[in-house]
Scaffold this active site. Structure first.
Site, PDB file in Angstrom:
ATOM      1  N   TYR A 151      -3.565   7.115  -0.170  1.00 39.91           N
ATOM      2  CA  TYR A 151      -4.775   7.378  -0.958  1.00 39.91           C
ATOM      3  C   TYR A 151      -5.182   8.853  -0.883  1.00 39.91           C
ATOM      4  O   TYR A 151      -5.493   9.481  -1.901  1.00 39.91           O
ATOM      5  CB  TYR A 151      -5.893   6.479  -0.442  1.00 39.91           C
ATOM      6  N   LYS A 155      -5.318  11.494  -3.998  1.00 41.39           N
ATOM      7  CA  LYS A 155      -6.562  12.154  -4.385  1.00 41.39           C
ATOM      8  C   LYS A 155      -6.474  13.670  -4.246  1.00 41.39           C
ATOM      9  O   LYS A 155      -7.071  14.404  -5.032  1.00 41.39           O
ATOM     10  CB  LYS A 155      -7.726  11.600  -3.564  1.00 41.39           C
TER      11      LYS A 155
END
Length: 295
Positions: A151, A155
């Site tokens: 993640y 991002k």
């Protein structure tokens, strides 16, 4: 903020933050294409967002991205705004994370952002009237976070995409920014310091306390929508290539990576000379653990 006549696509808008974005854009006058992988969630969102149409599709592949853009053009005649919100989590520490855990998150967040933004940019450039591309980042991508290799990497890549695409699309008057939201969602409800406060607010209807809204910058999903609406509007035409944080009572501009300290040595840097000269102050990393007052 008036978005009358604007047409927006919001990926991952069947629930949570994405649904709040779509609802706010429609309230400001925009026509919206809502999207989710779950058909039932799409149908529920269309019923909630006035004048919207829905597309049930998993982002990540080119066909889905083109389907979303085509839905906007077929229903409303054009595309002005793209918000890439769709995402999933597969949290595990590095030594327990599988290939599938990593690939699934990268495909949805990073590749999904890329394919949707590419399809939107092609359409916006053909239209010749500019546009707004709003990418959804995360504090994890800015600082790293325990258990979120996939993640955080996705991002961080999204923030880099915003800076790159801002350069590439500037001549077409298409702005690209990354929004870094912090809000009470199913994910933040799992954080021990936040959970009881969020649960109490949901049970009683009381607002979140000041320490949460100001110190931690965390509020409701609706608290994030003002920035989204602003960035979708003509008022934001001079803002591009930025990472902007929003949550609770807090609005912040994130700095871009930069060389903080520099030293030079004639002839370069052998390992022993680096060891003898190293006096840099280390950068902080990771998201600071939240703590309620008195803890």
């Amino acid at each position: 903020m008036d978005l009358s006549g604007k047409v927006a696509v919001v990926t991952g808008s069947g629930r949570g933050l994405g649904l709040a974005y779509a609802t706010a854009l429609a309230a400001a006058g925009a026509s919206v294409v809502v999207n989710d992988v779950d058909r039932a969630a799409v149908d529920a969102a269309v019923a909630q967002v006035p004048g919207s149409v829905g597309v049930a599709a998993a982002v990540g592949d080119t066909a889905s991205a083109e389907q979303l853009v085509a839905a906007a053009v077929e229903a409303f005649g054009k595309l002005d705004v793209l918000i890439t919100n769709a995402g999933i989590l597969r949290d595990r520490v590095l030594w327990k994370m599988t290939d599938d855990d990593f690939d699934a998150v990268i495909r949805t967040h990073l590749r999904g952002t890329f394919t949707c933004a590419r399809a939107a940019a092609i359409r916006m450039r053909e239209q010749g009237t500019g546009g707004r591309i709003i990418l959804i980042g995360s504090p994890a991508g800015q600082r790293g976070n325990f258990g979120q290799t996939n993640y955080a990497a996705a991002k961080a890549g999204i923030a880099a995409m915003a800076r790159t695409w801002a350069l590439e699309l500037a001549r077409s008057e298409i702005t690209v920014n990354a929004v870094v939201p912090i809000a009470a969602t199913e994910m933040t409800k799992t954080i021990p310091a936040f959970a009881p406060v969020i649960e109490e607010a949901e049970r009683t209807g009381r607002p979140y306390p000041a320490w949460l809204r100001r110190d931690e910058g965390l509020g409701t999903v609706e608290d994030v929508t003002g920035l989204i609406t602003f960035l979708a509007s003509d008022a934001s035409k001079g803002i591009t290539g930025q990472a902007i944080g929003i949550g609770g009572d807090k609005l912040a501009l994130w700095s871009h990576p930069a060389e903080r300290e520099i030293i030079y040595r004639d002839g370069g840097w052998p390992a022993d000379d680096i060891a003898g000269s190293w006096n840099f102050q280390a950068e902080t990393y990771g998201i600071p653990a939240p703590a309620a007052p008195g803890n």
